[in-house]
Motif scaffolding. Structure first.
Motif, PDB file in Angstrom:
ATOM      1  N   PHE A  61      17.678   8.084 -18.270  1.00  0.00           N
ATOM      2  CA  PHE A  61      17.587   6.695 -17.852  1.00  0.00           C
ATOM      3  C   PHE A  61      18.687   6.438 -16.829  1.00  0.00           C
ATOM      4  O   PHE A  61      19.842   6.803 -17.063  1.00  0.00           O
ATOM      5  CB  PHE A  61      17.773   5.749 -19.042  1.00  0.00           C
ATOM      6  N   ILE A  62      18.342   5.820 -15.711  1.00  0.00           N
ATOM      7  CA  ILE A  62      19.329   5.449 -14.708  1.00  0.00           C
ATOM      8  C   ILE A  62      19.512   3.944 -14.837  1.00  0.00           C
ATOM      9  O   ILE A  62      18.598   3.176 -14.536  1.00  0.00           O
ATOM     10  CB  ILE A  62      18.880   5.859 -13.296  1.00  0.00           C
ATOM     11  N   HIS A  63      20.678   3.557 -15.338  1.00  0.00           N
ATOM     12  CA  HIS A  63      20.938   2.153 -15.631  1.00  0.00           C
ATOM     13  C   HIS A  63      21.744   1.494 -14.525  1.00  0.00           C
ATOM     14  O   HIS A  63      22.791   2.005 -14.121  1.00  0.00           O
ATOM     15  CB  HIS A  63      21.733   2.012 -16.930  1.00  0.00           C
ATOM     16  N   GLY A  64      21.251   0.342 -14.081  1.00  0.00           N
ATOM     17  CA  GLY A  64      22.035  -0.495 -13.181  1.00  0.00           C
ATOM     18  C   GLY A  64      23.145  -1.134 -13.989  1.00  0.00           C
ATOM     19  O   GLY A  64      22.915  -1.649 -15.094  1.00  0.00           O
ATOM     20  N   CYS A  65      24.348  -1.084 -13.481  1.00  0.00           N
ATOM     21  CA  CYS A  65      25.508  -1.574 -14.236  1.00  0.00           C
ATOM     22  C   CYS A  65      25.381  -3.052 -14.590  1.00  0.00           C
ATOM     23  O   CYS A  65      25.750  -3.465 -15.688  1.00  0.00           O
ATOM     24  CB  CYS A  65      26.787  -1.301 -13.449  1.00  0.00           C
ATOM     25  N   PHE A  66      24.857  -3.861 -13.674  1.00  0.00           N
ATOM     26  CA  PHE A  66      24.695  -5.288 -13.957  1.00  0.00           C
ATOM     27  C   PHE A  66      23.625  -5.510 -15.022  1.00  0.00           C
ATOM     28  O   PHE A  66      23.861  -6.174 -16.020  1.00  0.00           O
ATOM     29  CB  PHE A  66      24.341  -6.068 -12.691  1.00  0.00           C
ATOM     30  N   TRP A  67      22.453  -4.964 -14.826  1.00  0.00           N
ATOM     31  CA  TRP A  67      21.313  -5.247 -15.687  1.00  0.00           C
ATOM     32  C   TRP A  67      21.477  -4.706 -17.103  1.00  0.00           C
ATOM     33  O   TRP A  67      20.868  -5.219 -18.044  1.00  0.00           O
ATOM     34  CB  TRP A  67      20.033  -4.679 -15.073  1.00  0.00           C
ATOM     35  N   HIS A  68      22.277  -3.676 -17.265  1.00  0.00           N
ATOM     36  CA  HIS A  68      22.429  -3.066 -18.585  1.00  0.00           C
ATOM     37  C   HIS A  68      23.827  -3.267 -19.168  1.00  0.00           C
ATOM     38  O   HIS A  68      24.191  -2.609 -20.143  1.00  0.00           O
ATOM     39  CB  HIS A  68      22.069  -1.574 -18.516  1.00  0.00           C
ATOM     40  N   GLY A  69      24.621  -4.147 -18.562  1.00  0.00           N
ATOM     41  CA  GLY A  69      25.904  -4.552 -19.137  1.00  0.00           C
ATOM     42  C   GLY A  69      26.916  -3.436 -19.292  1.00  0.00           C
ATOM     43  O   GLY A  69      27.479  -3.267 -20.368  1.00  0.00           O
ATOM     44  N   ARG A  92      19.881  -8.754 -24.527  1.00  0.00           N
ATOM     45  CA  ARG A  92      18.557  -8.247 -24.914  1.00  0.00           C
ATOM     46  C   ARG A  92      18.310  -6.870 -24.294  1.00  0.00           C
ATOM     47  O   ARG A  92      17.760  -5.977 -24.948  1.00  0.00           O
ATOM     48  CB  ARG A  92      17.454  -9.215 -24.480  1.00  0.00           C
ATOM     49  N   ASN A  93      18.715  -6.696 -23.039  1.00  0.00           N
ATOM     50  CA  ASN A  93      18.564  -5.392 -22.384  1.00  0.00           C
ATOM     51  C   ASN A  93      19.346  -4.314 -23.135  1.00  0.00           C
ATOM     52  O   ASN A  93      18.842  -3.216 -23.368  1.00  0.00           O
ATOM     53  CB  ASN A  93      19.031  -5.444 -20.933  1.00  0.00           C
ATOM     54  N   ILE A  94      20.579  -4.629 -23.498  1.00  0.00           N
ATOM     55  CA  ILE A  94      21.427  -3.670 -24.215  1.00  0.00           C
ATOM     56  C   ILE A  94      20.803  -3.324 -25.572  1.00  0.00           C
ATOM     57  O   ILE A  94      20.753  -2.148 -25.959  1.00  0.00           O
ATOM     58  CB  ILE A  94      22.863  -4.227 -24.382  1.00  0.00           C
TER      59      ILE A  94
END
Length: 150
Positions: A61-69, A92-94
């Motif tokens: 999974f490549i997580h955007g730092c903003f969207w995934h906290g 909720r994303n986390i």
């Protein structure tokens, strides 16, 4: 204070997509050049992993730092407007991320999370090369580690 009005902010946010982001494209390209073959954004799998490597029984999974906290990251900061909405959304994303990762680990898959900050920025090429090498070692040699963050 937001430097954009509501309409401009809405247009900016609408341009952000959930797949084929620049970090995803960079990493997929690097992994492909390194000889890895994979499926991308395959909806048949829980959480639609950005990269699914069937040969290694692994997902990335490549997580955007903003969207995934991403905690303690310069790219993550709650917006100053509509704070409650953004706080709830990111939480909720986390929670969803934790649930999906746990499900993969429970089913004997190997899971990697690559944070946006680890492959972007001023030294993007060097960072990407380093992460690609680490993923390669993790997939090929470090068979004891089922979960890894890069």
């Amino acid at each position: 204070m937001d430097t954009l009005n509501a309409e401009q902010r809405s247009l900016n946010m609408a341009k952000i997509h959930s797949k084929d982001t620049k970090p995803e494209v960079f990493l997929r390209s690097a992994l492909h050049k390194a000889g890895f073959r994979f499926r991308k954004n395959d909806k048949r799998y829980l959480g639609t992993p950005d990269i699914f490597l069937p040969h290694y029984n692994a997902v990335i999974f490549i997580h955007g730092c903003f969207w995934h906290g991403h905690k303690n990251c310069r790219l993550f900061r709650l917006p100053k407007t509509n704070v409650e909405f953004w706080k709830n959304k990111i939480e909720r994303n986390i929670a969803r991320d934790r649930k999906v990762i746990s499900a993969y680990l429970d089913n004997c898959y190997r899971v990697a999370v690559v944070w946006e900050c680890s492959i972007t920025g001023k030294q993007k090429e060097q960072k990407l090369s380093k992460v690609t090498e680490e993923i390669s070692l993790w997939l090929e040699e470090d068979l004891t580690e089922n979960y890894r963050e890069f």
